[in-house]
Design a protein around this motif. Structure first.
Motif, PDB file in Angstrom:
ATOM      1  N   PRO A 323     101.293 104.106 -84.617  1.00  9.31           N
ATOM      2  CA  PRO A 323     100.712 104.577 -85.882  1.00  9.31           C
ATOM      3  C   PRO A 323      99.262 104.144 -86.063  1.00  9.31           C
ATOM      4  CG  PRO A 323     102.323 102.848 -86.285  1.00  9.31           C
ATOM      5  CD  PRO A 323     102.450 103.225 -84.846  1.00  9.31           C
ATOM      6  N   ALA A 324      98.870 102.990 -85.491  1.00  7.65           N
ATOM      7  CA  ALA A 324      97.480 102.545 -85.608  1.00  7.65           C
ATOM      8  C   ALA A 324      96.544 103.496 -84.870  1.00  7.65           C
ATOM      9  CB  ALA A 324      97.337 101.127 -85.062  1.00  7.65           C
ATOM     10  N   VAL A 325      96.870 103.795 -83.594  1.00  5.58           N
ATOM     11  CA  VAL A 325      96.035 104.712 -82.818  1.00  5.58           C
ATOM     12  C   VAL A 325      96.086 106.109 -83.409  1.00  5.58           C
ATOM     13  CG1 VAL A 325      95.657 105.726 -80.535  1.00  5.58           C
ATOM     14  CG2 VAL A 325      96.363 103.338 -80.724  1.00  5.58           C
ATOM     15  N   ALA A 326      97.294 106.547 -83.830  1.00  7.09           N
ATOM     16  CA  ALA A 326      97.449 107.899 -84.358  1.00  7.09           C
ATOM     17  C   ALA A 326      96.707 108.078 -85.678  1.00  7.09           C
ATOM     18  CB  ALA A 326      98.936 108.220 -84.538  1.00  7.09           C
ATOM     19  N   ALA A 327      96.725 107.077 -86.542  1.00 10.75           N
ATOM     20  CA  ALA A 327      96.005 107.181 -87.819  1.00 10.75           C
ATOM     21  C   ALA A 327      94.506 107.307 -87.580  1.00 10.75           C
ATOM     22  CB  ALA A 327      96.310 105.962 -88.687  1.00 10.75           C
ATOM     23  N   GLY A 335      87.192 113.988 -89.300  1.00 15.21           N
ATOM     24  CA  GLY A 335      85.892 113.464 -89.720  1.00 15.21           C
ATOM     25  C   GLY A 335      85.943 112.646 -90.995  1.00 15.21           C
ATOM     26  N   LEU A 336      87.055 111.945 -91.222  1.00 17.66           N
ATOM     27  CA  LEU A 336      87.216 111.149 -92.434  1.00 17.66           C
ATOM     28  C   LEU A 336      86.959 109.678 -92.114  1.00 17.66           C
ATOM     29  CD1 LEU A 336      90.493 112.813 -93.767  1.00 17.66           C
ATOM     30  CD2 LEU A 336      88.145 113.303 -94.476  1.00 17.66           C
ATOM     31  N   PRO A 337      86.065 109.014 -92.825  1.00 16.82           N
ATOM     32  CA  PRO A 337      85.753 107.608 -92.519  1.00 16.82           C
ATOM     33  C   PRO A 337      86.871 106.668 -92.979  1.00 16.82           C
ATOM     34  CG  PRO A 337      84.541 108.304 -94.455  1.00 16.82           C
ATOM     35  CD  PRO A 337      85.266 109.528 -93.959  1.00 16.82           C
ATOM     36  N   LEU A 338      87.081 105.618 -92.211  1.00 17.09           N
ATOM     37  CA  LEU A 338      88.012 104.554 -92.590  1.00 17.09           C
ATOM     38  C   LEU A 338      87.235 103.259 -92.719  1.00 17.09           C
ATOM     39  CD1 LEU A 338      91.159 105.210 -90.346  1.00 17.09           C
ATOM     40  CD2 LEU A 338      90.825 105.805 -92.743  1.00 17.09           C
ATOM     41  N   HIS A 339      87.591 102.463 -93.737  1.00 22.54           N
ATOM     42  CA  HIS A 339      86.874 101.225 -94.019  1.00 22.54           C
ATOM     43  C   HIS A 339      87.759 100.025 -93.681  1.00 22.54           C
ATOM     44  CE1 HIS A 339      83.938 103.795 -95.957  1.00 22.54           C
ATOM     45  NE2 HIS A 339      84.917 104.315 -96.689  1.00 22.54           N
ATOM     46  N   ALA A 340      87.204  98.835 -93.867  1.00 24.05           N
ATOM     47  CA  ALA A 340      87.944  97.609 -93.543  1.00 24.05           C
ATOM     48  C   ALA A 340      89.246  97.527 -94.337  1.00 24.05           C
ATOM     49  CB  ALA A 340      87.073  96.390 -93.817  1.00 24.05           C
ATOM     50  N   SER A 341      89.219  97.965 -95.587  1.00 24.63           N
ATOM     51  CA  SER A 341      90.433  97.925 -96.413  1.00 24.63           C
ATOM     52  C   SER A 341      91.509  98.845 -95.850  1.00 24.63           C
ATOM     53  CB  SER A 341      90.109  98.322 -97.856  1.00 24.63           C
ATOM     54  OG  SER A 341      89.546  99.624 -97.901  1.00 24.63           O
ATOM     55  N   ASP A 342      91.087  99.968 -95.245  1.00 29.65           N
ATOM     56  CA  ASP A 342      92.059 100.885 -94.636  1.00 29.65           C
ATOM     57  C   ASP A 342      92.709 100.242 -93.415  1.00 29.65           C
ATOM     58  OD1 ASP A 342      91.545 103.071 -96.435  1.00 29.65           O
ATOM     59  OD2 ASP A 342      89.651 103.357 -95.385  1.00 29.65           O
ATOM     60  N   TYR A 343      91.913  99.513 -92.646  1.00 34.64           N
ATOM     61  CA  TYR A 343      92.461  98.819 -91.482  1.00 34.64           C
ATOM     62  C   TYR A 343      93.495  97.781 -91.916  1.00 34.64           C
ATOM     63  CZ  TYR A 343      89.155 100.790 -88.104  1.00 34.64           C
ATOM     64  OH  TYR A 343      88.464 101.637 -87.277  1.00 34.64           O
ATOM     65  N   LEU A 344      93.210  97.088 -93.007  1.00 33.23           N
ATOM     66  CA  LEU A 344      94.169  96.108 -93.521  1.00 33.23           C
ATOM     67  C   LEU A 344      95.450  96.783 -93.987  1.00 33.23           C
ATOM     68  CD1 LEU A 344      91.777  93.727 -95.519  1.00 33.23           C
ATOM     69  CD2 LEU A 344      92.901  93.277 -93.326  1.00 33.23           C
ATOM     70  N   LEU A 345      95.307  97.973 -94.585  1.00 33.83           N
ATOM     71  CA  LEU A 345      96.488  98.717 -95.012  1.00 33.83           C
ATOM     72  C   LEU A 345      97.354  99.099 -93.819  1.00 33.83           C
ATOM     73  CD1 LEU A 345      95.443 101.170 -97.888  1.00 33.83           C
ATOM     74  CD2 LEU A 345      97.186  99.392 -97.956  1.00 33.83           C
ATOM     75  N   VAL A 346      96.709  99.528 -92.730  1.00 28.69           N
ATOM     76  CA  VAL A 346      97.468  99.885 -91.533  1.00 28.69           C
ATOM     77  C   VAL A 346      98.253  98.677 -91.020  1.00 28.69           C
ATOM     78  CG1 VAL A 346      97.292 100.618 -89.125  1.00 28.69           C
ATOM     79  CG2 VAL A 346      95.882 101.722 -90.865  1.00 28.69           C
ATOM     80  N   MET A 347      97.620  97.513 -91.049  1.00 25.86           N
ATOM     81  CA  MET A 347      98.297  96.300 -90.589  1.00 25.86           C
ATOM     82  C   MET A 347      99.475  95.960 -91.495  1.00 25.86           C
ATOM     83  SD  MET A 347      94.993  93.997 -89.446  1.00 25.86           S
ATOM     84  CE  MET A 347      95.888  92.936 -88.319  1.00 25.86           C
ATOM     85  N   THR A 368     103.892 109.284 -90.572  1.00 28.77           N
ATOM     86  CA  THR A 368     103.638 109.943 -91.852  1.00 28.77           C
ATOM     87  C   THR A 368     103.553 108.935 -92.990  1.00 28.77           C
ATOM     88  OG1 THR A 368     106.019 110.352 -92.096  1.00 28.77           O
ATOM     89  CG2 THR A 368     104.683 112.115 -91.135  1.00 28.77           C
ATOM     90  N   LEU A 369     104.322 107.844 -92.881  1.00 27.79           N
ATOM     91  CA  LEU A 369     104.228 106.786 -93.884  1.00 27.79           C
ATOM     92  C   LEU A 369     102.831 106.158 -93.862  1.00 27.79           C
ATOM     93  CD1 LEU A 369     105.620 104.934 -95.974  1.00 27.79           C
ATOM     94  CD2 LEU A 369     106.306 103.478 -94.076  1.00 27.79           C
ATOM     95  N   THR A 370     102.306 105.918 -92.655  1.00 31.52           N
ATOM     96  CA  THR A 370     100.960 105.344 -92.519  1.00 31.52           C
ATOM     97  C   THR A 370      99.905 106.306 -93.038  1.00 31.52           C
ATOM     98  OG1 THR A 370     101.709 104.144 -90.554  1.00 31.52           O
ATOM     99  CG2 THR A 370      99.340 104.299 -90.903  1.00 31.52           C
ATOM    100  N   LEU A 376      95.469 110.159 -95.685  1.00 36.92           N
ATOM    101  CA  LEU A 376      95.048 111.104 -94.648  1.00 36.92           C
ATOM    102  C   LEU A 376      95.991 112.309 -94.640  1.00 36.92           C
ATOM    103  CD1 LEU A 376      94.311 108.576 -91.748  1.00 36.92           C
ATOM    104  CD2 LEU A 376      92.645 109.762 -93.188  1.00 36.92           C
ATOM    105  N   PRO A 377      95.505 113.477 -94.175  1.00 41.45           N
ATOM    106  CA  PRO A 377      96.350 114.677 -94.187  1.00 41.45           C
ATOM    107  C   PRO A 377      97.574 114.536 -93.294  1.00 41.45           C
ATOM    108  CG  PRO A 377      94.251 115.092 -93.084  1.00 41.45           C
ATOM    109  CD  PRO A 377      94.151 113.747 -93.698  1.00 41.45           C
ATOM    110  N   LEU A 378      98.750 114.774 -93.859  1.00 42.87           N
ATOM    111  CA  LEU A 378      99.980 114.668 -93.088  1.00 42.87           C
ATOM    112  C   LEU A 378     100.058 115.724 -91.995  1.00 42.87           C
ATOM    113  CD1 LEU A 378     102.625 113.935 -95.888  1.00 42.87           C
ATOM    114  CD2 LEU A 378     101.561 112.322 -94.315  1.00 42.87           C
ATOM    115  N   GLU A 379      99.320 116.826 -92.189  1.00 40.42           N
ATOM    116  CA  GLU A 379      99.318 117.868 -91.160  1.00 40.42           C
ATOM    117  C   GLU A 379      98.796 117.340 -89.821  1.00 40.42           C
ATOM    118  OE1 GLU A 379      99.545 119.761 -95.053  1.00 40.42           O
ATOM    119  OE2 GLU A 379      98.261 118.189 -94.209  1.00 40.42           O
ATOM    120  N   GLY A 380      98.002 116.260 -89.877  1.00 41.57           N
ATOM    121  CA  GLY A 380      97.478 115.694 -88.641  1.00 41.57           C
ATOM    122  C   GLY A 380      98.566 115.222 -87.702  1.00 41.57           C
TER     123      GLY A 380
END
Length: 432
Positions: A323-327, A335-347, A368-370, A376-380
């Protein structure tokens, strides 16, 4: 006259031979076509072997956990064992997700994907934090569920089981049997006898692993091949690189730090890891995984509790790296930016999300939960479905390895085992 006894190769060598045979037969059957008799034969052999394992999961998990509760009553550190197990679940998950995020950031798989945007379809099954409660509360005493599908005017009904619910029921009944004292002893004695019988049957099934491996791997080659990897090569490469780092770098380091033999661990756990790779199911591999942990030296009463629990909640492949690589792939693709807070959410999701999706269809629900947690769009997720079976093989192998690793480390740190004994090269993984 002296008679010479035919000496068979070691069990591990037999499994390797089964994998080699599966690859050769798979490519041959693929050349003949998916509808050919060899292709159908490989499918039947593989499915039959998995069905045999799955048929033993429910009785083995139930009787083993009840027996483990009865045995743990004599251990003063039972609560410490459970707490230590959960802690190591979290530690190894954090390491795995950190590797996944690092590789996703450095390799930028979403920026180099050649997959068509038309493949982005919202999955029918998505993850939800409410699934955690649904997975915990048993719908019946056996943890069984029935589903009916209507295809071509024909209704087919199939049964499935939720291992997490079975664990909850077994823990409750085990504790109750211990608490009622003498009245519960006949139940515990019957349970112990049933467990011994099911373990003997398991040993017979485990002997079929080389044949089952050939069928499963051969069928995978026939059905999927490797041509789908071209469009998503960077993504597949990032995931498998992460899986390889966890399995062959992180796990050996953790074993060494805890004074355990790396070669001894892999000699005992490799049949379960191989079976997880070809079967793509931690649940179907569960009996062999538990046998591997006991072969290493983990006490049966602890392995019977820790391994089934790990099979539903310990998923370094499905719930951490993937899920980390896939997200990051989905974010980069759109083309959607992810920030440090998003990385913490993934963890955070990776550490607790595997429990939230326990008993459900693993990686897709976890992904899909991640994605939904990050907005992020679930269609991805639909972009990655084409190669999911190929990725799932590596994910499950790492899942199974982690499910053996954590009970081994906990048992060593709690001084339940002194180390890993040298593996007998001719032994079938013990199940009785």
């Amino acid at each position: 006259m002296t008679s010479t006894r035919l000496r068979l190769p070691s069990f591990t060598v037999q499994v390797f031979l089964g994998m080699a045979a599966g690859l050769l037969l798979g490519f041959w059957a693929r050349a003949l076509g998916e509808a050919s008799a060899p292709a159908e034969g490989l499918r039947i052999v593989g499915e039959t072997f998995v069905q045999l394992l799955r048929a033993l999961v429910v009785p083995l998990v139930f009787t083993a956990i009840v027996a483990s509760i009865a045995a743990l009553r004599d251990l003063g550190n039972a609560a410490r064992l459970v707490a230590s197990t959960l802690l190591w679940f979290a530690v190894t998950a954090l390491i795995a997700v950190a590797i996944g995020l690092t590789l996703g950031t450095l390799m930028q798989p979403g920026a180099r994907a050649a997959v068509d945007a038309a493949a982005a379809i919202r999955p029918a099954t998505t993850g939800s934090w409410l699934d955690f409660l649904r997975g915990l509360v048993p719908s019946n005493m056996l943890g069984l569920a029935a589903s009916t599908k209507l295809e071509g005017g024909v209704a087919t009904t199939s049964l499935s089981f939720n291992v997490l619910q079975i664990i909850v029921v077994a823990i409750a009944l085990g504790i109750a049997a211990v608490r009622v004292g003498a009245a519960g002893e006949p139940f515990l004695a019957f349970n112990a006898a049933a467990l011994a019988i099911f373990r003997r049957v398991l040993r017979w099934v485990v002997r079929l692993t080389p044949i089952g491996t050939a069928g499963l791997l051969g069928h995978a080659v026939v059905q999927y091949g490797w041509q789908s990897l071209s469009a998503l090569g960077a993504f597949a490469g990032a995931v498998y690189l992460g899986l390889g780092l966890v399995l062959f770098v992180v796990y050996p380091v953790l074993l060494r730090v805890n004074g355990l033999s790396v070669s001894g661990f892999f000699a005992a756990a490799w049949p379960a890891i191989q079976l997880g790779f070809v079967s793509r199911s931690s649940i179907a591999t569960l009996p062999v995984t538990e046998a591997a942990a006991e072969r290493i030296g983990v006490p049966r009463e602890f392995a019977a509790f820790a391994v089934p629990f790990a099979a539903t909640t310990k998923m370094d492949g499905c719930a951490a790296i993937y899920p980390a690589v896939a997200a990051l792939f989905v974010a980069q693709y759109y083309g959607l930016p992810l920030h440090a807070s998003d990385y913490l959410l993934v963890m955070l999701v990776s550490v607790v999300g595997s429990a939230a999706t326990a008993g459900l269809t693993g990686a897709l629900v976890m992904l899909t939960l991640t994605l939904s947690t990050l907005g992020l769009p679930l269609e991805g997720a639909g972009l990655l479905l084409a190669i999911d079976p190929i990725i799932d093989m590596g994910r499950t192998a790492v899942n199974v390895a982690g499910q053996v690793l954590v009970p081994t480390i906990v048992a060593k740190r709690q001084r339940l085992i002194a180390g890993i004994a040298a593996a007998d090269p001719d032994a079938v993984p013990a199940a009785a």
